[in-house]
Design a protein around this motif. Structure first.
Motif, PDB file in Angstrom:
ATOM      1  N   PRO A  65     171.311 -33.090  56.383  1.00 53.58           N
ATOM      2  CA  PRO A  65     172.638 -32.463  56.410  1.00 53.58           C
ATOM      3  C   PRO A  65     172.640 -31.110  57.128  1.00 53.58           C
ATOM      4  CG  PRO A  65     172.095 -33.246  54.206  1.00 53.58           C
ATOM      5  CD  PRO A  65     170.847 -33.338  55.029  1.00 53.58           C
ATOM      6  N   VAL A  66     173.642 -30.922  57.967  1.00 50.93           N
ATOM      7  CA  VAL A  66     173.779 -29.694  58.747  1.00 50.93           C
ATOM      8  C   VAL A  66     173.956 -28.491  57.828  1.00 50.93           C
ATOM      9  CG1 VAL A  66     175.220 -28.494  60.438  1.00 50.93           C
ATOM     10  CG2 VAL A  66     174.702 -30.918  60.738  1.00 50.93           C
ATOM     11  N   GLU A  67     174.807 -28.602  56.824  1.00 46.25           N
ATOM     12  CA  GLU A  67     175.070 -27.468  55.935  1.00 46.25           C
ATOM     13  C   GLU A  67     173.812 -27.060  55.160  1.00 46.25           C
ATOM     14  OE1 GLU A  67     178.042 -26.130  52.315  1.00 46.25           O
ATOM     15  OE2 GLU A  67     178.665 -27.743  53.643  1.00 46.25           O
ATOM     16  N   ALA A  68     173.053 -28.023  54.687  1.00 47.09           N
ATOM     17  CA  ALA A  68     171.807 -27.720  53.971  1.00 47.09           C
ATOM     18  C   ALA A  68     170.807 -27.046  54.900  1.00 47.09           C
ATOM     19  CB  ALA A  68     171.217 -29.000  53.385  1.00 47.09           C
ATOM     20  N   THR A  69     170.786 -27.470  56.153  1.00 44.85           N
ATOM     21  CA  THR A  69     169.883 -26.861  57.132  1.00 44.85           C
ATOM     22  C   THR A  69     170.309 -25.423  57.408  1.00 44.85           C
ATOM     23  OG1 THR A  69     169.546 -29.050  58.108  1.00 44.85           O
ATOM     24  CG2 THR A  69     168.848 -27.150  59.412  1.00 44.85           C
ATOM     25  N   ALA A  70     171.601 -25.197  57.564  1.00 42.72           N
ATOM     26  CA  ALA A  70     172.107 -23.831  57.793  1.00 42.72           C
ATOM     27  C   ALA A  70     171.777 -22.934  56.604  1.00 42.72           C
ATOM     28  CB  ALA A  70     173.604 -23.865  58.042  1.00 42.72           C
ATOM     29  N   ASP A  71     171.915 -23.460  55.400  1.00 40.33           N
ATOM     30  CA  ASP A  71     171.571 -22.678  54.208  1.00 40.33           C
ATOM     31  C   ASP A  71     170.086 -22.317  54.200  1.00 40.33           C
ATOM     32  OD1 ASP A  71     174.200 -22.841  53.353  1.00 40.33           O
ATOM     33  OD2 ASP A  71     173.816 -24.442  51.900  1.00 40.33           O
ATOM     34  N   ALA A  72     169.241 -23.256  54.605  1.00 45.24           N
ATOM     35  CA  ALA A  72     167.796 -23.005  54.648  1.00 45.24           C
ATOM     36  C   ALA A  72     167.468 -21.923  55.675  1.00 45.24           C
ATOM     37  CB  ALA A  72     167.044 -24.296  54.960  1.00 45.24           C
ATOM     38  N   ILE A  73     168.130 -21.962  56.823  1.00 44.50           N
ATOM     39  CA  ILE A  73     167.911 -20.928  57.845  1.00 44.50           C
ATOM     40  C   ILE A  73     168.247 -19.556  57.266  1.00 44.50           C
ATOM     41  CG2 ILE A  73     168.715 -20.016  60.061  1.00 44.50           C
ATOM     42  CD1 ILE A  73     169.190 -22.928  60.950  1.00 44.50           C
ATOM     43  N   LYS A  74     169.361 -19.464  56.585  1.00 46.95           N
ATOM     44  CA  LYS A  74     169.765 -18.190  55.975  1.00 46.95           C
ATOM     45  C   LYS A  74     168.728 -17.708  54.970  1.00 46.95           C
ATOM     46  CE  LYS A  74     174.662 -19.264  56.434  1.00 46.95           C
ATOM     47  NZ  LYS A  74     175.857 -19.705  55.719  1.00 46.95           N
ATOM     48  N   GLU A  75     168.218 -18.615  54.155  1.00 45.80           N
ATOM     49  CA  GLU A  75     167.207 -18.255  53.160  1.00 45.80           C
ATOM     50  C   GLU A  75     165.917 -17.775  53.828  1.00 45.80           C
ATOM     51  OE1 GLU A  75     166.546 -20.908  49.783  1.00 45.80           O
ATOM     52  OE2 GLU A  75     168.434 -21.906  50.297  1.00 45.80           O
ATOM     53  N   ILE A  76     165.530 -18.429  54.907  1.00 45.10           N
ATOM     54  CA  ILE A  76     164.308 -18.049  55.619  1.00 45.10           C
ATOM     55  C   ILE A  76     164.459 -16.640  56.197  1.00 45.10           C
ATOM     56  CG2 ILE A  76     162.876 -18.552  57.645  1.00 45.10           C
ATOM     57  CD1 ILE A  76     163.477 -21.590  56.985  1.00 45.10           C
ATOM     58  N   PHE A  77     165.599 -16.372  56.846  1.00 44.01           N
ATOM     59  CA  PHE A  77     165.812 -15.041  57.402  1.00 44.01           C
ATOM     60  C   PHE A  77     165.925 -13.989  56.302  1.00 44.01           C
ATOM     61  CE2 PHE A  77     166.949 -17.138  61.441  1.00 44.01           C
ATOM     62  CZ  PHE A  77     166.182 -16.352  62.301  1.00 44.01           C
ATOM     63  N   ALA A  78     166.538 -14.339  55.187  1.00 47.04           N
ATOM     64  CA  ALA A  78     166.635 -13.397  54.067  1.00 47.04           C
ATOM     65  C   ALA A  78     165.248 -13.066  53.521  1.00 47.04           C
ATOM     66  CB  ALA A  78     167.521 -13.969  52.965  1.00 47.04           C
ATOM     67  N   ALA A  79     164.392 -14.061  53.421  1.00 42.86           N
ATOM     68  CA  ALA A  79     163.021 -13.827  52.935  1.00 42.86           C
ATOM     69  C   ALA A  79     162.268 -12.916  53.891  1.00 42.86           C
ATOM     70  CB  ALA A  79     162.281 -15.155  52.780  1.00 42.86           C
ATOM     71  N   GLY A  80     162.469 -13.108  55.174  1.00 44.10           N
ATOM     72  CA  GLY A  80     161.817 -12.248  56.165  1.00 44.10           C
ATOM     73  C   GLY A  80     162.285 -10.819  56.054  1.00 44.10           C
ATOM     74  N   GLY A  81     163.564 -10.617  55.819  1.00 48.97           N
ATOM     75  CA  GLY A  81     164.091  -9.274  55.660  1.00 48.97           C
ATOM     76  C   GLY A  81     163.565  -8.603  54.414  1.00 48.97           C
ATOM     77  N   LYS A  82     163.472  -9.342  53.321  1.00 47.67           N
ATOM     78  CA  LYS A  82     162.949  -8.783  52.074  1.00 47.67           C
ATOM     79  C   LYS A  82     161.492  -8.382  52.239  1.00 47.67           C
ATOM     80  CE  LYS A  82     165.972 -11.401  49.039  1.00 47.67           C
ATOM     81  NZ  LYS A  82     166.058 -12.552  48.138  1.00 47.67           N
ATOM     82  N   GLN A  83     160.702  -9.224  52.901  1.00 46.72           N
ATOM     83  CA  GLN A  83     159.283  -8.902  53.087  1.00 46.72           C
ATOM     84  C   GLN A  83     159.117  -7.697  53.995  1.00 46.72           C
ATOM     85  OE1 GLN A  83     156.564 -12.120  53.828  1.00 46.72           O
ATOM     86  NE2 GLN A  83     157.588 -13.428  52.355  1.00 46.72           N
ATOM     87  N   ALA A  84     159.969  -7.560  55.000  1.00 49.22           N
ATOM     88  CA  ALA A  84     159.881  -6.411  55.904  1.00 49.22           C
ATOM     89  C   ALA A  84     160.211  -5.126  55.141  1.00 49.22           C
ATOM     90  CB  ALA A  84     160.832  -6.592  57.082  1.00 49.22           C
ATOM     91  N   LYS A  85     161.194  -5.188  54.255  1.00 50.82           N
ATOM     92  CA  LYS A  85     161.564  -4.016  53.455  1.00 50.82           C
ATOM     93  C   LYS A  85     160.464  -3.621  52.504  1.00 50.82           C
ATOM     94  CE  LYS A  85     166.507  -4.959  53.526  1.00 50.82           C
ATOM     95  NZ  LYS A  85     167.658  -5.391  52.742  1.00 50.82           N
ATOM     96  N   ASN A  86     159.712  -4.595  52.000  1.00 47.50           N
ATOM     97  CA  ASN A  86     158.647  -4.329  51.030  1.00 47.50           C
ATOM     98  C   ASN A  86     157.352  -3.879  51.684  1.00 47.50           C
ATOM     99  OD1 ASN A  86     160.324  -4.984  48.901  1.00 47.50           O
ATOM    100  ND2 ASN A  86     159.731  -7.133  48.910  1.00 47.50           N
ATOM    101  N   SER A  87     157.279  -3.916  52.995  1.00 50.76           N
ATOM    102  CA  SER A  87     156.047  -3.535  53.698  1.00 50.76           C
ATOM    103  C   SER A  87     155.939  -2.038  53.846  1.00 50.76           C
ATOM    104  CB  SER A  87     156.026  -4.169  55.096  1.00 50.76           C
ATOM    105  OG  SER A  87     156.003  -5.568  54.966  1.00 50.76           O
TER     106      SER A  87
END
Length: 87
Positions: A65-87
């Motif tokens: 599903p396209v919507e589930a894939t878009a949600d996963a992309i958002k989660e991946i980018f959010a995780a990257g942002g959180k890890q960058a902030k914690n570094s």
């Protein structure tokens, strides 16, 4: 290394240097205007892991599903942002 797990259960590992890629930036910009470009974003971001993501999201009838894939992309980018902030 950016690591995480989406709510769908997809565990990912992304080398930080993969984010330092102008082609990825171009693909993200294109995806804002053309949702079909999200496939290219995933390929540039995840490489071979893209198939694993698709398999995680695949429905019983074989669709990704396209919507589930878009949600996963958002989660991946959010995780990257959180890890960058914690570094």
């Amino acid at each position: 290394m950016i690591t995480g797990k989406t709510s769908s259960g997809f565990a990912f590992k992304i080398k930080e240097e993969q984010l330092d890629n102008m082609e990825l930036v171009d693909a993200i910009a294109e995806a804002e205007e053309n949702p079909v470009a999200a496939s290219r974003v995933l390929k540039l971001l995840l490489g071979d892991q893209r198939k694993e993501l698709y398999d995680t999201l695949r429905t019983t009838d074989g669709r990704v599903p396209v919507e589930a894939t878009a949600d996963a992309i958002k989660e991946i980018f959010a995780a990257g942002g959180k890890q960058a902030k914690n570094s």
